[in-house]
Design a protein around this motif. Structure first.
Motif, PDB file in Angstrom:
ATOM      1  N   ASN A  92       8.374   5.018  -3.685  1.00 44.22           N
ATOM      2  CA  ASN A  92       8.523   4.543  -2.314  1.00 44.22           C
ATOM      3  C   ASN A  92       9.887   4.921  -1.764  1.00 44.22           C
ATOM      4  OD1 ASN A  92       6.059   2.550  -2.266  1.00 44.22           O
ATOM      5  ND2 ASN A  92       7.193   2.013  -4.128  1.00 44.22           N
ATOM      6  N   ASN A 109      13.179  -4.496   6.677  1.00 47.72           N
ATOM      7  CA  ASN A 109      12.668  -5.848   6.493  1.00 47.72           C
ATOM      8  C   ASN A 109      13.814  -6.770   6.081  1.00 47.72           C
ATOM      9  OD1 ASN A 109       9.624  -5.152   6.607  1.00 47.72           O
ATOM     10  ND2 ASN A 109      10.435  -3.715   5.097  1.00 47.72           N
ATOM     11  N   ILE A 156      12.539   2.746   0.066  1.00 53.12           N
ATOM     12  CA  ILE A 156      12.834   1.336   0.336  1.00 53.12           C
ATOM     13  C   ILE A 156      14.256   1.272   0.865  1.00 53.12           C
ATOM     14  CG2 ILE A 156      12.778  -1.011  -0.563  1.00 53.12           C
ATOM     15  CD1 ILE A 156      11.121   0.019  -2.916  1.00 53.12           C
ATOM     16  N   SER A 186      17.234  -3.031   4.119  1.00 52.83           N
ATOM     17  CA  SER A 186      16.897  -4.449   4.174  1.00 52.83           C
ATOM     18  C   SER A 186      18.041  -5.220   4.834  1.00 52.83           C
ATOM     19  CB  SER A 186      16.626  -4.989   2.764  1.00 52.83           C
ATOM     20  OG  SER A 186      15.478  -4.380   2.226  1.00 52.83           O
ATOM     21  N   ILE A 203       5.794  -0.075   6.205  1.00 52.30           N
ATOM     22  CA  ILE A 203       5.969  -1.526   6.198  1.00 52.30           C
ATOM     23  C   ILE A 203       7.382  -1.792   6.706  1.00 52.30           C
ATOM     24  CG2 ILE A 203       5.903  -3.603   4.758  1.00 52.30           C
ATOM     25  CD1 ILE A 203       4.187  -1.930   2.757  1.00 52.30           C
ATOM     26  N   TYR A 204       7.509  -2.300   7.928  1.00 47.77           N
ATOM     27  CA  TYR A 204       8.831  -2.287   8.546  1.00 47.77           C
ATOM     28  C   TYR A 204       9.030  -3.451   9.520  1.00 47.77           C
ATOM     29  CZ  TYR A 204       6.136   0.127  12.231  1.00 47.77           C
ATOM     30  OH  TYR A 204       5.197   0.473  13.171  1.00 47.77           O
ATOM     31  N   ASN A 213       4.963   4.313  -0.153  1.00 50.56           N
ATOM     32  CA  ASN A 213       5.190   3.630   1.116  1.00 50.56           C
ATOM     33  C   ASN A 213       6.595   3.874   1.649  1.00 50.56           C
ATOM     34  OD1 ASN A 213       2.670   1.711   1.029  1.00 50.56           O
ATOM     35  ND2 ASN A 213       3.646   1.472  -0.978  1.00 50.56           N
ATOM     36  N   GLY A 228      13.123  -5.932   0.853  1.00 50.58           N
ATOM     37  CA  GLY A 228      12.099  -4.904   0.687  1.00 50.58           C
ATOM     38  C   GLY A 228      10.918  -5.392  -0.130  1.00 50.58           C
ATOM     39  N   VAL A 229      11.067  -5.446  -1.454  1.00 47.29           N
ATOM     40  CA  VAL A 229      10.025  -5.905  -2.366  1.00 47.29           C
ATOM     41  C   VAL A 229      10.619  -6.970  -3.274  1.00 47.29           C
ATOM     42  CG1 VAL A 229       8.350  -5.259  -4.133  1.00 47.29           C
ATOM     43  CG2 VAL A 229       8.953  -3.621  -2.335  1.00 47.29           C
ATOM     44  N   GLY A 288       9.059  -7.296   2.869  1.00 42.26           N
ATOM     45  CA  GLY A 288       8.036  -6.319   3.218  1.00 42.26           C
ATOM     46  C   GLY A 288       6.816  -6.544   2.345  1.00 42.26           C
ATOM     47  N   HIS A 331       3.931  -4.472  10.383  1.00 38.45           N
ATOM     48  CA  HIS A 331       5.247  -4.558  11.022  1.00 38.45           C
ATOM     49  C   HIS A 331       5.375  -5.788  11.916  1.00 38.45           C
ATOM     50  CE1 HIS A 331       3.675  -3.253  15.027  1.00 38.45           C
ATOM     51  NE2 HIS A 331       2.742  -2.711  14.258  1.00 38.45           N
ATOM     52  N   ILE A 382       9.220   1.481   3.270  1.00 40.94           N
ATOM     53  CA  ILE A 382       9.460   0.040   3.404  1.00 40.94           C
ATOM     54  C   ILE A 382      10.870  -0.100   3.952  1.00 40.94           C
ATOM     55  CG2 ILE A 382       9.510  -2.179   2.196  1.00 40.94           C
ATOM     56  CD1 ILE A 382       7.704  -0.910   0.043  1.00 40.94           C
TER      57      ILE A 382
END
Length: 434
Positions: free
Chosen positions: A253, A235, A255, A258, A208-209, A230, A238-239, A215, A179, A232
């Motif tokens: 996840n 962020n 997610i 964002s 994950i933030y 996860n 995200g991914v 992320g 994070h 997430i």
């Protein structure tokens, strides 16, 4: 979307509930009282012997002076350094039992330093580069770590940017918080986890933030990476899957939220076989008239191209109890849930020490797959070979009790479980007492 998998719901709930008390938990969870081969303390000296009574002082000295098979424990407090380079294989860095330490500096797991474990520590990457941890080796595990750099740079970098170096393989990041990584305002380059040139990494059961940009970024050559289980959230994106990255799975996840672009995005992707499935996604980004909030914040197939398949995802508000204070508990009825993640196998010793000639006992569990047997492997001279087979019960549990050959001259034995389609477990170490 499929119905909720009960086991996965319990896993997500347990993970989320742990967030509320994360910073109140000072103790490491994996190591037992007698498991420290070397000890460092903020009140120690590198001229000392590295024992509990005479501890070392610095994280650099600890990283450079552990021998293969040894565990180095840090007493409570903060260890500040520029760069700590791990060059030996099969070493562990962790907190002293019942305590939790903070390492503030750049950590590098160098090429060839395979099977390194870093657990039960707070890691602040502000050091020589403000980036880190770096992972350039194989089978590195980060378990139950809190990773940040207070918004200065990228945090995790998996894989060397030097094409002459081999890719990092089978890195595991689990049960951890990543994070507040990356400069603000965003420069579109600072991520929580940057998987660069790496194969078969596993990123699972993490939070994950609040990272400035991605992320998780899979770029430019990430292959066979699994990102599952996860949270997430919050962020910049995200991914993101980019360039030649291929055969990566983003599954099961949450997610969400964002701030700059998509929750899941393919960018200049010409790799193939990437899958985004069975995630819970929620987009609150109103930039460009809500453009990045379409489809729950997953880039459309028309824009992402043929290199990524999107299927079975649910758009639902996770309704976190209080994400502003990092409480990601999801109440019943939030709508965010997912079926069980990819198959996994775990292994634990019945005891961390045995007498010479006594049987070694281990037990474990296979989740997400129906198997009849697992293979238990033993490490000899840095190579793994078959030790025995264990029967798997219908509930996925297995156990093994077997004597070691008296010809084995070693003070510690390393075992792991392995099966096709499931992969391998983390290795476990058992001391052999004379």
């Amino acid at each position: 979307m499929k119905a909720i998998g009960t086991d996965f719901r319990l896993i997500l709930t347990a993970l989320a509930l742990a967030v509320a008390t994360w910073f109140a938990l000072p103790a490491g969870h994996a190591n037992a009282a007698g498991s420290c081969d070397k000890v460092a303390s903020p009140a120690g000296s590198d001229a000392n012997a590295g024992t509990v009574e005479s501890p070392w002082l610095s994280a650099e000295y600890m990283a450079e002076h552990l021998a293969p098979g040894e565990t180095g424990c840090f007493r409570a407090g903060q260890f500040v350094f520029d760069e700590a380079d791990i060059t030996q294989s099969n070493v562990t860095l962790t907190s002293y039992p019942g305590e939790r330490a903070t390492l503030k500096g750049t950590i590098k797991v160098e090429v060839g330093a395979n099977q390194v474990t870093v657990s039960d520590l707070n890691l602040n990457g502000q050091g020589a580069t403000d980036i880190g941890p770096f992972v350039f080796a194989n089978e590195t595990t980060f378990d139950n770590v809190d990773v940040t750099n207070d918004h200065t740079e990228i945090c995790f970098v998996i894989g060397s940017a030097d094409p002459s170096d081999p890719p990092a393989t089978r890195t595991v990041i689990e049960n951890s918080h990543i994070h507040d990584c990356g400069k603000l305002p965003s420069g579109n380059q600072d991520h929580g986890i940057y998987v660069s040139r790496a194969d078969e990494a596993i990123i699972r059961d993490n939070w994950i933030y609040d990272n400035a940009d991605r992320g998780v970024q899979l770029y430019p050559e990430s292959h066979g990476v699994q990102v599952y289980g996860n949270v997430i959230d919050g962020n910049g994106e995200g991914v993101v899957v980019s360039d030649a990255s291929s055969d990566n799975v983003i599954q099961d996840n949450v997610i969400s939220n964002s701030k700059l672009r998509w929750n899941v995005e393919a960018s200049n992707l010409y790799g193939t076989g990437n899958v985004v499935r069975d995630n819970c996604v929620w987009a609150s980004n109103e930039s460009q008239g809500g453009y990045y909030s379409e489809n729950g914040g997953i880039m459309s197939a028309a824009e992402s191209g043929d290199g990524i398949k999107v299927t079975g995802n649910t758009v639902a508000d996770p309704k976190f109890v209080d994400a502003a204070v990092d409480n990601f508990t999801m109440p019943d009825g939030s709508g965010c849930s997912a079926p069980p993640g990819p198959p996994a196998i775990t292994l634990q010793p019945a005891a961390d020490q045995v007498q010479v000639g006594a049987p070694v006992a281990v037990h474990g569990v296979v989740t997400g797959a129906k198997l009849k047997h697992v293979t238990i492997q033993i490490q000899r001279h840095k190579r793994w070979s078959k030790f025995a087979s264990a029967h798997v019960k219908p509930n996925g549990k297995f156990k093994l009790r077997k004597r070691l050959s008296r010809r084995l001259e070693m003070s510690r034995v390393h075992l792991r479980a392995k099966m096709p389609r499931v992969g391998r477990s983390r290795s476990v170490a058992i001391r052999i007492r004379g």
